[in-house]
Write an enzyme that holds these catalytic residues in place. Sequence first.
Site, mmCIF file in Angstrom:
data_model
loop_
_atom_site.group_PDB
_atom_site.id
_atom_site.type_symbol
_atom_site.label_atom_id
_atom_site.label_comp_id
_atom_site.label_asym_id
_atom_site.label_seq_id
_atom_site.Cartn_x
_atom_site.Cartn_y
_atom_site.Cartn_z
ATOM 1 N N ASN A 46 41.243 15.002 91.724
ATOM 2 C CA ASN A 46 41.958 15.855 92.564
ATOM 3 C C ASN A 46 41.573 16.255 93.788
ATOM 4 O O ASN A 46 40.362 16.105 94.121
ATOM 5 C CB ASN A 46 42.463 17.060 91.705
ATOM 6 N N GLU A 59 45.904 12.506 88.516
ATOM 7 C CA GLU A 59 46.972 11.539 88.150
ATOM 8 C C GLU A 59 47.648 11.179 89.266
ATOM 9 O O GLU A 59 47.928 9.650 89.122
ATOM 10 C CB GLU A 59 47.582 12.248 87.079
ATOM 11 N N CYS A 98 53.071 15.183 87.931
ATOM 12 C CA CYS A 98 52.346 14.059 87.601
ATOM 13 C C CYS A 98 52.783 13.347 86.584
ATOM 14 O O CYS A 98 52.960 11.984 86.588
ATOM 15 C CB CYS A 98 50.842 14.393 87.358
HETATM 16 N N1 THU Z 1 45.413 19.331 88.360
HETATM 17 C C1 THU Z 1 45.091 18.050 88.320
HETATM 18 O O1 THU Z 1 44.222 17.199 89.263
HETATM 19 N N2 THU Z 1 45.981 17.555 87.338
HETATM 20 C C2 THU Z 1 46.558 18.114 86.345
HETATM 21 O O2 THU Z 1 47.314 17.249 85.740
HETATM 22 C C3 THU Z 1 46.611 19.551 86.408
HETATM 23 C C4 THU Z 1 45.886 20.170 87.650
HETATM 24 C C5 THU Z 1 44.449 20.006 89.460
HETATM 25 C C6 THU Z 1 45.162 20.627 90.776
HETATM 26 C C7 THU Z 1 44.282 21.550 91.284
HETATM 27 O O3 THU Z 1 43.526 20.846 92.414
HETATM 28 C C8 THU Z 1 43.564 22.191 90.119
HETATM 29 O O4 THU Z 1 43.794 20.937 89.061
HETATM 30 C C9 THU Z 1 43.814 23.193 89.712
HETATM 31 O O5 THU Z 1 45.447 23.480 89.333
#
Ligand code: THU
Length: 142
Positions: A46, A59, A98
Site C-alpha cells: 500500500n 492489491e 481491490c
Molecule cells: N489496505 C490495503 O492495502 N489493502 C486492503 O485490502 C485493505 C486496506 C490499506 C489501505 C490503507 O493504506 C491501509 O490499508 C489502512 O486501510
Amino acid sequence: MSPAPDREALVAAAREAMGRAYAPYSGFKVGAALAFADGTVATGANVENASYGLSLCAETVAAAKAMDAGARGGLVAVAVIGGKSGAPEAVVTPCGRCRQVLSELAQLGGTDPLVWSAGGAEVLETRLSVLLPHAFGPGSLG
Ligand code: THU
C-alpha cells in the site's frame, strides 16, 4: 505447463512486499502477491498519501504493476497480508475496490483466482468469485 502456485511461497512474497509499504498515516502495512499461470508473480504494497483518500491499496498496486508488465489474464492466486506496524494479526481480505480491480484481470483470462488472506499463523482461503459474486467486468459492456 503452468506450475500450481505454492501457498506458502506466495504468502511469503506478500509478506516481503508488506515490508515496502508506505503507510505513515494509518500505520497499517499491507502486502499483496499475484500468481500467474505462466509462473510469474507480481507484488505490491500500500502507498498512502497525505490526502488520505488518494491512498492506494497493496492489491491495486500489484495489479497495476502486473498489467503494466503486460499481464492480460492468467491470474490464478492472490495472497494478502497486513497489520498495524507490519505485524499481522487478523486476516486481511481485499477491500471492495481491490476486488473489482483484481476481477478485471481475472475476467480477461477467464480465471477465478484463489485468494489467500494471511494473518498471524492463520490463512483464510477463498475465491475471488466468492468475495465478488456477480461481478461487473469487461464482458458487461456489450
Ligand atoms: N489496505 C490495503 O492495502 N489493502 C486492503 O485490502 C485493505 C486496506 C490499506 C489501505 C490503507 O493504506 C491501509 O490499508 C489502512 O486501510
